[in-house]
Design an enzyme around this catalytic site. Structure first.
Site, PDB file in Angstrom:
ATOM      1  N   VAL A  70       7.084  12.138   4.047  1.00 53.12           N
ATOM      2  CA  VAL A  70       6.338  12.163   5.316  1.00 53.12           C
ATOM      3  C   VAL A  70       5.824  10.762   5.662  1.00 53.12           C
ATOM      4  O   VAL A  70       5.791   9.886   4.804  1.00 53.12           O
ATOM      5  CB  VAL A  70       5.133  13.138   5.224  1.00 53.12           C
ATOM      6  CG1 VAL A  70       5.625  14.574   5.183  1.00 53.12           C
ATOM      7  CG2 VAL A  70       4.280  12.826   4.018  1.00 53.12           C
ATOM      8  N   GLU A 140      11.660   3.748  -1.432  1.00 59.06           N
ATOM      9  CA  GLU A 140      12.926   3.491  -0.750  1.00 59.06           C
ATOM     10  C   GLU A 140      12.966   2.047  -0.273  1.00 59.06           C
ATOM     11  O   GLU A 140      12.030   1.576   0.341  1.00 59.06           O
ATOM     12  CB  GLU A 140      13.030   4.450   0.450  1.00 59.06           C
ATOM     13  CG  GLU A 140      14.364   4.388   1.144  1.00 59.06           C
ATOM     14  CD  GLU A 140      15.502   4.454   0.149  1.00 59.06           C
ATOM     15  OE1 GLU A 140      15.646   5.475  -0.535  1.00 59.06           O
ATOM     16  OE2 GLU A 140      16.233   3.459   0.031  1.00 59.06           O
ATOM     17  N   ALA A 143      16.968  -0.886   4.472  1.00 58.71           N
ATOM     18  CA  ALA A 143      16.519  -1.521   5.721  1.00 58.71           C
ATOM     19  C   ALA A 143      17.215  -0.813   6.884  1.00 58.71           C
ATOM     20  O   ALA A 143      18.340  -0.325   6.744  1.00 58.71           O
ATOM     21  CB  ALA A 143      16.881  -3.007   5.720  1.00 58.71           C
ATOM     22  N   LEU A 200       5.068  -2.042  -2.204  1.00 59.78           N
ATOM     23  CA  LEU A 200       4.225  -2.873  -1.331  1.00 59.78           C
ATOM     24  C   LEU A 200       4.526  -4.354  -1.558  1.00 59.78           C
ATOM     25  O   LEU A 200       4.598  -5.139  -0.603  1.00 59.78           O
ATOM     26  CB  LEU A 200       2.739  -2.603  -1.601  1.00 59.78           C
ATOM     27  CG  LEU A 200       2.235  -1.184  -1.359  1.00 59.78           C
ATOM     28  CD1 LEU A 200       0.724  -1.120  -1.556  1.00 59.78           C
ATOM     29  CD2 LEU A 200       2.586  -0.724   0.042  1.00 59.78           C
ATOM     30  N   CYS A 255       7.425  -1.207   8.505  1.00 54.77           N
ATOM     31  CA  CYS A 255       6.991  -1.396   7.112  1.00 54.77           C
ATOM     32  C   CYS A 255       6.166  -2.652   6.852  1.00 54.77           C
ATOM     33  O   CYS A 255       5.110  -2.573   6.230  1.00 54.77           O
ATOM     34  CB  CYS A 255       8.207  -1.427   6.203  1.00 54.77           C
ATOM     35  SG  CYS A 255       9.072   0.127   6.194  1.00 54.77           S
TER      36      CYS A 255
END
Ligand code: UDX
Length: 450
Positions: A70, A140, A143, A200, A255
Site C-alpha cells: 500500500v 522494491e 524505477a 531509504l 520516492c
C-alpha cells in the site's frame, strides 16, 4: 506480482484492493498505469496464475505469503507533518490480516516504510491474533519507465527478517520465490532493520547524486564549462561511476523527496540534527534547481512572461511513464503561473485530468487558489500544436521525441525571438541555434549570461 506470476507458474498470485475501480481496470484491456512491457506481461498470466480481485478477506485467508504494497505518502498533518511517512495503510493491512487469518503467515513489507515499522506490524498482529506471523522486509528498487526490465533482471533482491530460526525459515521461503529467476548471489539477506533502512538510504544516495551534479550546473553556466563533459570526465573514474549523472531541471517522482524527508525525520527524532541537515540539503538543492530554471526563463524573456505563450514539453517526472508525482514541471509551471504566463502543455502520456490532480495535490493549485489556472494552462495533443504562437519551448521531460522532432517546423509557427529552455539537455543545441532559436540549456555555455 505479474513478474512473480510469470516466473513462478507453480505459485498462484492474487492482487487485492478495496477499490473496485482499480481492480476492474487491472482486469480490463486498459491497465491503470503505463509502463513499457507491462500490458503484455499481465496479459500473458492474467487468468492463469495472476488474478485481480476485491475479495480481500478470503484471499488473505488462503495465502501463505501476503505482500503489503500500500502507499505510504508523506504526512500532510499532525506530528511529523511534511516529513514523516504515513503508515496508516500499512497498519490497517496488519489489522485486517490478523482479523481474517485462520493460520500463521509470512507478511512481506513491500511498501517503503520508516525503519522499525516491522516492529509495529508484529505488535499489531500479535495483539490481535493467536497465530504465528513472520514479518519480512523486501523493499522494491525498480524505477518507473523500466520497471518490467528492472524486475526481470534486478541488480539485487533484498530480504530482511528476524534472525531467529522461524525468521530465517521465513527468509528462506521468500528467497525460494525469487530464486526462480534471480541468481542466488544477487539475493541479499539481512536483519529486518538493515533492509528497511537500506531502501531509504538507496533513494537518498541516488537523489544526492542528482543534486550533486545539478549543484554544478549553475557554476558551469557562469564559467563556460559543460556539465555533460564534466559528467563524462568524472564518471569514467570507476569509484564514481558514469550512471545517474545527468543534469536536469530537478528530480521528481514519488520516492526521492518522500524517502529523504522520511530519513530526515528519523534522524531528527533520534536527535541527530547534523545528519538530518545533511540530507535535507539534497532537497534544498533540488528546490533551488527548479526555481532557478523558472527565474532564468523569465529573465531571458525580457523580464516578463505575462500573457506570453510558452510551450511546455513534457509533464511526467521522467520519460516512459505517465506518472506526474512531484514532477519538476509542476513546480516550474507554478512559478510561471505566478507570472501570468499562458502555457501550452504537451506530454505524450499525461492527461489533463492527471495534471490538474497533481497541481491540486502537490501545490494546492485549483481554480479557487489560483484564479484562471484553467485558462492559463492549455493541454495540446502534439508538440506543434503547443508551439503555435508561442514565445518559448521549455523541455521538462526527456521524451525521445523531443530529441528528434522537426525543430524547423516548430520555429516556423512560433513568435520571434523564439527561445528554447532545455531542462534535460536532449535538444540538438547546435542545430536549433542554426535554425534561429535562442537556447538556454542546463549547465551549458549559453547565448545570454545571467
Ligand atoms: C527511484 C529509484 O531509482 C528506484 O530504485 C526506487 O525504487 C524508486 O525511486 P524512479 O523515481 O522511478 O526510481 O526514477 P529514477 O530513474 O530514479 O529518477 C528519479 C528522478 O531523478 C527523475 O525525475 C529523473 O528525471 C531524475 N534524474 C535521474 C535526473 O535528473 N538525473 C539522473 O541522472 C537520473
Amino acid at each position: 506480482m505479474a513478474v512473480i506470476a510469470a516466473k513462478c507458474p507453480h505459485i498462484k498470485v492474487t492482487v487485492v484492493d478495496i477499490s473496485k475501480a482499480q481492480i476492474d481496470a487491472w482486469n480490463s484491456p486498459n491497465l491503470p498505469i503505463y509502463e513499457p512491457g507491462l500490458q503484455e506481461l499481465v496479459e500473458s498470466v492474467r487468468g492463469k496464475n495472476l488474478f485481480f480481485s476485491t475479495e480481500v478477506d478470503s484471499t488473505i485467508r488462503e495465502a501463505d505469503i501476503v505482500f503489503v504494497s500500500v502507499n505510504t505518502p508523506t504526512k500532510t498533518s499532525g506530528i511529523g507533518k511534511g516529513f514523516a511517512s504515513n503508515i496508516k495503510n500499512v497498519e490497517l493491512c496488519a489489522r485486517k490480516i490478523a482479523e481474517v487469518s485462520l493460520a500463521g503467515k509470512i507478511i512481506v513489507e513491500k511498501s517503503t516504510v520508516p525503519v522499525r515499522t516491522a516492529d509495529s506490524i508484529k505488535r499489531v498482529l500479535r495483539s490481535a491474533s493467536k497465530h504465528d506471523f513472520q514479518v519480512l522486509s523486501n523493499p522494491e528498487f525498480l524505477a518507473e519507465g523500466t520497471a518490467v526490465n528492472d524486475l526481470l533482471t534486478p541488480s539485487r533482491v533484498l530480504i530482511g527478517g528476524e534472525q531467529t530460526p522461524a525468521g530465517l525459515q521465513a527468509i528462506a521461503t521468500l528467497v525460494q520465490v525469487y530464486a526462480c529467476w534471480v541468481p542466488a548471489d544477487q539475493i541479499i539477506t539481512t536483519n529486518l532493520w538493515s533492509s528497511e533502512l537500506s531502501k531509504l538510504v538507496a533513494n537518498a544516495m541516488l537523489a544526492q547524486r542528482v543534486s550533486s551534479i545539478n549543484s554544478i550546473t549553475a557554476l558551469c553556466e557562469r564559467t563556460d564549462a559543460d556539465v555533460d563533459e564534466i559528467a563524462r570526465a568524472i564518471g569514467s573514474d570507476p569509484r564514481i561511476g558514469n550512471k545517474f549523472l545527468k543534469a536536469s531541471v530537478g528530480f521528481g517522482g514519488s520516492c526521492f523527496q518522500k524517502d529523504i524527508l522520511n530519513l530526515v525525520y528519523i534522524c531528527e527524532s533520534f536527535g541527530l540534527q547534523e545528519c538530518a541537515d545533511y540530507w535535507n540539503q539534497v532537497i534544498a538543492m533540488n528546490d533551488y534547481q527548479k526555481k532557478r530554471f523558472a527565474v532564468n526563463m523569465v529573465k531571458t524573456m525580457f523580464n516578463t512572461v505575462s500573457g506570453k505563450k510558452i510551450a511546455i514539453f513534457g509533464f511526467a517526472f521522467k520519460k516512459d511513464t505517465g506518472d506526474t508525482r512531484e514532477s519538476a514541471a509542476a513546480f516550474v509551471m507554478k512559478d510561471l503561473l505566478d507570472e501570468q504566463a499562458v502555457m501550452n502543455v504537451y506530454d505524450p502520456k499525461v492527461t489533463r485530468e492527471q495534471m490538474m490532480l497533481e497541481f491540486n495535490y502537490t501545490l494546492n493549485i485549483t481554480e479557487e487558489t489560483c484564479p484562471n489556472v484553467n485558462k492559463l494552462i492549455i493541454t495540446c495533443s502534439s508538440a506543434i500544436e503547443a508551439c503555435r504562437g508561442a514565445h518559448a519551448i521549455a523541455v521538462m521531460t526527456e521524451w525521445d521525441e523531443f530529441a528528434t522532432i522537426d525543430y524547423q517546423a516548430l520555429f516556423d509557427v512560433m513568435q520571434k525571438p523564439a527561445f528554447i529552455f532545455d531542462g534535460r539537455n536532449i535538444v540538438p543545441h547546435a542545430k536549433v541555434r542554426e535554425i534561429g532559436f535562442e537556447v538556454y540549456a542546463i549547465g551549458k555555455p549559453h547565448d545570454t549570461l545571467f
